[in-house]
Design an enzyme around this catalytic site. Sequence first.
Site, PDB file in Angstrom:
ATOM      1  N   GLY A  35       0.795  -1.223   0.000  1.00 34.57           N
ATOM      2  CA  GLY A  35       0.000   0.000   0.000  1.00 34.57           C
ATOM      3  C   GLY A  35       0.827   1.272   0.000  1.00 34.57           C
ATOM      4  O   GLY A  35       2.017   1.252  -0.292  1.00 34.57           O
ATOM      5  N   TYR A  36       0.159   2.395   0.321  1.00 30.39           N
ATOM      6  CA  TYR A  36       0.739   3.728   0.178  1.00 30.39           C
ATOM      7  C   TYR A  36       1.259   3.855  -1.259  1.00 30.39           C
ATOM      8  O   TYR A  36       2.427   4.143  -1.524  1.00 30.39           O
ATOM      9  CB  TYR A  36       1.837   4.002   1.219  1.00 30.39           C
ATOM     10  CG  TYR A  36       1.843   5.461   1.619  1.00 30.39           C
ATOM     11  CD1 TYR A  36       0.758   6.007   2.298  1.00 30.39           C
ATOM     12  CD2 TYR A  36       2.891   6.310   1.280  1.00 30.39           C
ATOM     13  CE1 TYR A  36       0.726   7.353   2.640  1.00 30.39           C
ATOM     14  CE2 TYR A  36       2.863   7.656   1.620  1.00 30.39           C
ATOM     15  CZ  TYR A  36       1.774   8.158   2.292  1.00 30.39           C
ATOM     16  OH  TYR A  36       1.743   9.489   2.625  1.00 30.39           O
ATOM     17  N   GLU A  39       3.433   5.718  -8.330  1.00 30.15           N
ATOM     18  CA  GLU A  39       3.471   5.371  -9.750  1.00 30.15           C
ATOM     19  C   GLU A  39       4.167   4.030 -10.020  1.00 30.15           C
ATOM     20  O   GLU A  39       3.864   3.368 -11.011  1.00 30.15           O
ATOM     21  CB  GLU A  39       4.152   6.476 -10.569  1.00 30.15           C
ATOM     22  CG  GLU A  39       3.223   7.604 -10.980  1.00 30.15           C
ATOM     23  CD  GLU A  39       2.068   7.142 -11.884  1.00 30.15           C
ATOM     24  OE1 GLU A  39       2.286   6.311 -12.772  1.00 30.15           O
ATOM     25  OE2 GLU A  39       0.940   7.622 -11.677  1.00 30.15           O
ATOM     26  N   HIS A  41       3.946   1.301  -8.175  1.00 25.06           N
ATOM     27  CA  HIS A  41       2.898   0.282  -8.004  1.00 25.06           C
ATOM     28  C   HIS A  41       1.918   0.316  -9.182  1.00 25.06           C
ATOM     29  O   HIS A  41       1.492  -0.721  -9.678  1.00 25.06           O
ATOM     30  CB  HIS A  41       2.093   0.555  -6.729  1.00 25.06           C
ATOM     31  CG  HIS A  41       2.863   0.453  -5.454  1.00 25.06           C
ATOM     32  ND1 HIS A  41       3.067   1.533  -4.630  1.00 25.06           N
ATOM     33  CD2 HIS A  41       3.465  -0.593  -4.839  1.00 25.06           C
ATOM     34  CE1 HIS A  41       3.752   1.156  -3.566  1.00 25.06           C
ATOM     35  NE2 HIS A  41       4.016  -0.136  -3.665  1.00 25.06           N
ATOM     36  N   GLU A 152      11.063  -4.796 -10.360  1.00 25.29           N
ATOM     37  CA  GLU A 152      12.525  -5.009 -10.318  1.00 25.29           C
ATOM     38  C   GLU A 152      13.187  -4.116  -9.274  1.00 25.29           C
ATOM     39  O   GLU A 152      14.347  -4.301  -8.938  1.00 25.29           O
ATOM     40  CB  GLU A 152      13.121  -4.751 -11.713  1.00 25.29           C
ATOM     41  CG  GLU A 152      12.736  -5.826 -12.706  1.00 25.29           C
ATOM     42  CD  GLU A 152      13.193  -5.536 -14.127  1.00 25.29           C
ATOM     43  OE1 GLU A 152      13.860  -4.505 -14.365  1.00 25.29           O
ATOM     44  OE2 GLU A 152      12.845  -6.334 -15.019  1.00 25.29           O
ATOM     45  N   LYS A 153      12.446  -3.143  -8.765  1.00 23.96           N
ATOM     46  CA  LYS A 153      12.958  -2.302  -7.667  1.00 23.96           C
ATOM     47  C   LYS A 153      13.452  -3.195  -6.517  1.00 23.96           C
ATOM     48  O   LYS A 153      14.499  -2.956  -5.932  1.00 23.96           O
ATOM     49  CB  LYS A 153      11.838  -1.378  -7.200  1.00 23.96           C
ATOM     50  CG  LYS A 153      12.005  -0.788  -5.827  1.00 23.96           C
ATOM     51  CD  LYS A 153      12.775   0.482  -5.884  1.00 23.96           C
ATOM     52  CE  LYS A 153      13.204   1.029  -4.551  1.00 23.96           C
ATOM     53  NZ  LYS A 153      12.348   0.782  -3.435  1.00 23.96           N
ATOM     54  N   VAL A 180      10.396   2.203 -11.727  1.00 23.57           N
ATOM     55  CA  VAL A 180       9.848   3.520 -12.069  1.00 23.57           C
ATOM     56  C   VAL A 180      10.544   4.558 -11.177  1.00 23.57           C
ATOM     57  O   VAL A 180      10.629   4.382  -9.954  1.00 23.57           O
ATOM     58  CB  VAL A 180       8.323   3.563 -11.856  1.00 23.57           C
ATOM     59  CG1 VAL A 180       7.777   4.949 -12.169  1.00 23.57           C
ATOM     60  CG2 VAL A 180       7.643   2.507 -12.717  1.00 23.57           C
TER      61      VAL A 180
HETATM   62  P1  AMP Z   1       5.828  -2.652  -1.782  1.00 28.57           P
HETATM   63  O1  AMP Z   1       4.482  -2.014  -1.598  1.00 28.57           O
HETATM   64  O2  AMP Z   1       6.971  -1.737  -1.508  1.00 28.57           O
HETATM   65  O3  AMP Z   1       5.936  -3.993  -1.087  1.00 28.57           O
HETATM   66  O4  AMP Z   1       5.948  -2.977  -3.330  1.00 28.57           O
HETATM   67  C1  AMP Z   1       4.985  -3.745  -3.990  1.00 28.57           C
HETATM   68  C2  AMP Z   1       5.489  -4.095  -5.367  1.00 28.57           C
HETATM   69  O5  AMP Z   1       5.729  -2.887  -6.089  1.00 28.57           O
HETATM   70  C3  AMP Z   1       6.819  -4.867  -5.355  1.00 28.57           C
HETATM   71  O6  AMP Z   1       6.788  -5.866  -6.358  1.00 28.57           O
HETATM   72  C4  AMP Z   1       7.823  -3.791  -5.660  1.00 28.57           C
HETATM   73  O7  AMP Z   1       9.000  -4.280  -6.275  1.00 28.57           O
HETATM   74  C5  AMP Z   1       7.042  -2.913  -6.615  1.00 28.57           C
HETATM   75  N1  AMP Z   1       7.601  -1.562  -6.663  1.00 28.57           N
HETATM   76  C6  AMP Z   1       7.767  -0.712  -5.631  1.00 28.57           C
HETATM   77  N2  AMP Z   1       8.361   0.437  -6.044  1.00 28.57           N
HETATM   78  C7  AMP Z   1       8.587   0.288  -7.378  1.00 28.57           C
HETATM   79  C8  AMP Z   1       9.184   1.112  -8.390  1.00 28.57           C
HETATM   80  N3  AMP Z   1       9.681   2.306  -8.115  1.00 28.57           N
HETATM   81  N4  AMP Z   1       9.240   0.627  -9.642  1.00 28.57           N
HETATM   82  C9  AMP Z   1       8.760  -0.614  -9.944  1.00 28.57           C
HETATM   83  N5  AMP Z   1       8.187  -1.420  -9.035  1.00 28.57           N
HETATM   84  C10 AMP Z   1       8.100  -0.994  -7.772  1.00 28.57           C
END
Ligand code: AMP
Length: 285
Positions: A35-36, A39, A41, A152-153, A180
Amino acid sequence: MEAYILSITSIDQMQEESMRLLQTGKTIVFVPTMGYLHEGHLALMREGRKHGDSLVVSIFVNPTQFGPAEDFQTYHRDMDRDISLAESVGVDVIFAPEAEAVYDKAYQTYVDLDMLPQHLCGPSRPGHFRGVATIVTKLFNIVRPQVAIFGEKDYQQLVIIRRMVCDLNFNIRVIGVPIVRESDGLAMSSRNSYLSEDERHFSLSLFQSLQQAQESVAQGISDARELINGAAELISSHPNTKIDYVAICDPESLEDVDRVEGPTLMALAVRVGKTRLIDNAILKP
Ligand code: AMP
């Protein structure tokens, strides 16, 4: 006509909805998040939209992947905003379960991998990838997707999920989406919202050091130690930054390499003030 998003908090209801979709021949695409939303996501969700009929996004700040001194309690949350952002990119279902229902008092089953969690973020976040592999397994069993999208982050996470899907015979296609970035290069992250104005500025050193390494590789430098030292020097020239690791490694096994001779992963984690940021790039000679 605009379709309304379905918001589900009950695990039973999510399982029923997935069963209903599968029985009517629909393909389920799944994007797990904490969450939160930003772009980054939304890019995953837009990609997901292309791969199936029903797009399910989970929003769950998973307690088992946070260490005792980490930011589980303070992790930013804004469900109303998340739901409207998800709706804007065509998400069909938001699944946001309660932690007590995901892990009941008697909970005791975990998924762990042997080698991949020992690299990069593993040593400074003990138990983190065990928490990730466990929650992703549980969410896969609840949501029953045919396709799952990850960024891929979190490169190490993506490699671990791919390995786990293969090892545990999940019949799920895993798709990775490129990082992103903000217009100045900072990789988008929910944790960027912790940064003060100064810290936001110093955090550019992560992307700059990756760019610098890529330029050096393009000029023929292949020695990993030299590239790592260059990155460390650049990052340390900014106040308030503390390097957790800078690594150059095999993009599949995540094992360190001495030389950049083909596509090679450069990954880093840096504390800027109290905020731990990660970034990575594939260096190409
Ligand atoms: P999180 O909410 O941080 O657990 O991220 C959820 C998903 O979004 C994960 O697969 C992350 O790798 C992806 N994600 C988070 N930030 C980015 C970003 N800047 N670019 C691409 N994918 C992202």
